[in-house]
Design a protein around this motif. Structure first.
Motif, PDB file in Angstrom:
ATOM      1  N   ALA A 117      -0.223   7.932   1.615  1.00 23.37           N
ATOM      2  CA  ALA A 117       0.570   7.304   0.215  1.00 23.37           C
ATOM      3  C   ALA A 117       0.970   8.556  -0.485  1.00 23.37           C
ATOM      4  O   ALA A 117       2.071   8.231  -0.573  1.00 23.37           O
ATOM      5  CB  ALA A 117       0.068   6.056  -0.511  1.00 23.37           C
ATOM      6  N   LEU A 176       4.343   9.821   1.402  1.00 24.54           N
ATOM      7  CA  LEU A 176       5.441   9.102   1.108  1.00 24.54           C
ATOM      8  C   LEU A 176       6.044   8.578  -0.289  1.00 24.54           C
ATOM      9  O   LEU A 176       7.023   9.377  -0.084  1.00 24.54           O
ATOM     10  CB  LEU A 176       4.888   7.345   1.790  1.00 24.54           C
ATOM     11  CG  LEU A 176       4.769   6.869   3.104  1.00 24.54           C
ATOM     12  CD1 LEU A 176       4.629   5.807   3.393  1.00 24.54           C
ATOM     13  CD2 LEU A 176       6.216   7.137   3.857  1.00 24.54           C
ATOM     14  N   MET A 220      11.327   7.759   4.799  1.00 27.92           N
ATOM     15  CA  MET A 220       9.850   7.505   5.024  1.00 27.92           C
ATOM     16  C   MET A 220       9.841   7.508   6.630  1.00 27.92           C
ATOM     17  O   MET A 220       9.026   7.510   7.070  1.00 27.92           O
ATOM     18  CB  MET A 220       9.697   5.848   4.486  1.00 27.92           C
ATOM     19  CG  MET A 220       9.083   5.790   3.038  1.00 27.92           C
ATOM     20  SD  MET A 220       9.162   3.647   2.452  1.00 27.92           S
ATOM     21  CE  MET A 220      10.300   3.130   2.402  1.00 27.92           C
ATOM     22  N   PHE A 238       8.194  -1.098   5.062  1.00 29.71           N
ATOM     23  CA  PHE A 238       7.780  -0.119   3.737  1.00 29.71           C
ATOM     24  C   PHE A 238       8.438  -0.789   2.767  1.00 29.71           C
ATOM     25  O   PHE A 238       8.258  -0.530   1.892  1.00 29.71           O
ATOM     26  CB  PHE A 238       7.026   1.045   3.734  1.00 29.71           C
ATOM     27  CG  PHE A 238       6.032   1.330   4.565  1.00 29.71           C
ATOM     28  CD1 PHE A 238       5.347   0.968   3.928  1.00 29.71           C
ATOM     29  CD2 PHE A 238       5.217   1.573   6.159  1.00 29.71           C
ATOM     30  CE1 PHE A 238       3.536   2.031   4.318  1.00 29.71           C
ATOM     31  CE2 PHE A 238       4.643   1.859   6.861  1.00 29.71           C
ATOM     32  CZ  PHE A 238       3.173   1.829   5.728  1.00 29.71           C
ATOM     33  N   ASN A 286       2.586   1.319  -1.469  1.00 34.85           N
ATOM     34  CA  ASN A 286       2.233   2.191  -0.256  1.00 34.85           C
ATOM     35  C   ASN A 286       1.735   1.834   0.728  1.00 34.85           C
ATOM     36  O   ASN A 286       0.944   1.438   1.678  1.00 34.85           O
ATOM     37  CB  ASN A 286       3.406   3.186  -0.152  1.00 34.85           C
ATOM     38  CG  ASN A 286       4.559   3.130  -0.270  1.00 34.85           C
ATOM     39  OD1 ASN A 286       4.903   2.221   0.248  1.00 34.85           O
ATOM     40  ND2 ASN A 286       5.134   4.197  -0.708  1.00 34.85           N
ATOM     41  N   ASN A 331      -0.218   0.173   4.158  1.00 32.96           N
ATOM     42  CA  ASN A 331      -0.898   0.488   5.473  1.00 32.96           C
ATOM     43  C   ASN A 331      -2.656   0.305   5.085  1.00 32.96           C
ATOM     44  O   ASN A 331      -2.711   0.403   6.148  1.00 32.96           O
ATOM     45  CB  ASN A 331      -1.002   2.411   4.248  1.00 32.96           C
ATOM     46  CG  ASN A 331      -1.401   3.464   5.577  1.00 32.96           C
ATOM     47  OD1 ASN A 331      -0.616   2.357   6.802  1.00 32.96           O
ATOM     48  ND2 ASN A 331      -1.421   3.972   6.111  1.00 32.96           N
TER      49      ASN A 331
END
Length: 404
Positions: free
Chosen positions: A115, A118, A134, A319, A335, A339
């Motif tokens: 995370a 990202l 991403m 995402f 995120n 995940n």
């Protein structure tokens, strides 16, 4: 030491992130050797994977929240250094319990990579290029798996899997240190208006987040089941040599790597991320049925290639859907939650396929179960399309400018 440009910084972020894929990919590729060396059953090998995925999943939301509150760069680097240290130590272990502990700790460190990473790479792209950013973030991992799958089987007989693990980890640490010293900082410090815990709790009440989480569950169930068990399936159930299995996995990874970017680019250009998600799930459901049903080696390779082309093509678009509707102020937490849901699916099916193989003597039922999950994912995607049509106007009024 002078900083380098944006493009090189992005390349270093992608390259640094990809180093963790070497350890994960090596465990899957060399699993027949590891099982023999440490005397593991299929179920025990699946539990080793689950121990990493469980801690990784549980830490996703905290890691995303910390990235929103304190900035992602230090977390990203700390996570990579810890992950690769655990990979080095993995090569020194000789018992099943020690492997479990090692992989559980590895999962904690890996959670600090995803995370925050990202958020970090998104900060170097425009808002309308988020899905592309991403998708690019994970492309390095699949590219690393191509090299691993091609070269690993060629040198493992002379060097041994333990030496390869230590070599990969050393190269990985050098890559991360290079990024820390040369890369432009990005959002490396505490944000001026950090996200508060109350905002995180309010975010958890958004239905869009939960329905998208169902699709994420399906996505990583497929990814981890195939990533972890495909080499063993090819060797044990289909009689491939380890070298041939490595070549097939490498060809698949070669298809997956550019597909991540292509999927994000198509989603951004068409502004229809759910279309990319739905088409991908339909193809993956079909390949999951065909893979255990087709005995011909050539057709198996074709199925793996098609499956690999679609297995992560919808990563960026999926995402991006909650960010589009909920805004990017809490991008790390969003995120992280996505995940978290994904890794619940990953750990469930990484373990289940091994347990099913032990119980039935075949991977077939496990692959058919993955096909069933694709149907669940398609229904959730359809639900998301209806929800997004109702919520887009309302959420756009509430979305705050991107502060990252």
């Amino acid at each position: 030491m002078s900083r380098i440009g944006r493009k090189t910084t992005i390349a270093l972020i992608v390259g640094s992130q990809s180093t963790q894929a070497l350890a994960l990919g090596a465990i899957a590729l060399f699993l027949p050797l590891i099982r023999r060396d440490v005397d593991l059953s299929f179920s025990q090998a699946g539990t080793v994977a689950v121990s990493s995925l469980a801690t990784y999943a549980l830490m996703q939301i905290p890691a995303g929240y910390l990235a929103d509150r304190f900035g992602p760069r230090r977390l990203f680097v700390l996570g990579l250094l810890g992950t690769n240290t655990m990979s080095f130590l993995f090569a020194l272990l000789t018992t099943y319990p020690s492997l479990l502990v090692n992989q559980a700790l590895s999962g904690v460190f890996r959670s600090l990579v995803f995370a925050p990473g990202l958020v970090l790479i998104m900060s170097h792209f425009r808002e309308d290029r988020r899905a592309t950013a991403m998708g690019m973030y994970v492309v390095g991992g699949f590219s690393a798996n191509v090299l691993l799958s091609l070269l690993g089987p060629l040198v493992v007989e002379s060097l041994g899997w333990r030496t390869l693990f230590m070599l990969f980890s050393t190269i990985a640490v050098a890559t991360v240190v290079t990024y820390w010293w040369l890369g432009t900082p990005g959002p490396s410090h505490r944000p001026k208006d950090p996200v508060h815990f109350g905002e995180l709790l309010a975010l958890m009440h958004q239905p869009v987040l939960w329905v998208a989480g169902v699709v994420q569950f399906v996505r990583l169930a497929l990814v981890h089941a195939v990533l972890f068990w495909l080499p063993t399936f090819l060797v044990v159930d289909r009689g491939f040599s380890l070298r041939m299995a490595g070549l097939v996995v490498a060809i698949g990874a070669l298809m997956t790597a550019p597909a991540n970017i292509v999927g994000g680019y198509v989603s951004d250009r068409l502004s229809r991320p759910l279309l990319v998600v739905g088409v991908s799930l339909a193809v993956l459901g079909t390949t999951s049925v065909l893979l255990p049903a087709v005995p011909d080696p050539t057709m198996i390779v074709v199925i793996v290639v098609v499956q690999s082309a679609f297995i992560q093509v919808y990563f960026g678009p999926l995402f991006e859907v909650p960010l589009r509707l909920l805004g990017s102020r809490s991008a790390g937490a969003i995120n992280g939650f996505s995940n978290f849901c994904a890794n619940l699916g990953g750990l469930t099916f990484a373990y289940s396929l091994g347990a099913i193989r032990d119980a039935t003597g075949s991977f077939a039922i496990g692959f058919y179960s993955l096909a069933g999950m694709c149907i669940v994912g398609l229904y959730a995607t359809w639900s998301l399309s209806r929800m997004s049509g109702k919520l887009t106007g309302h959420m756009n009024q509430q979305t705050t400018p991107d502060t990252l």
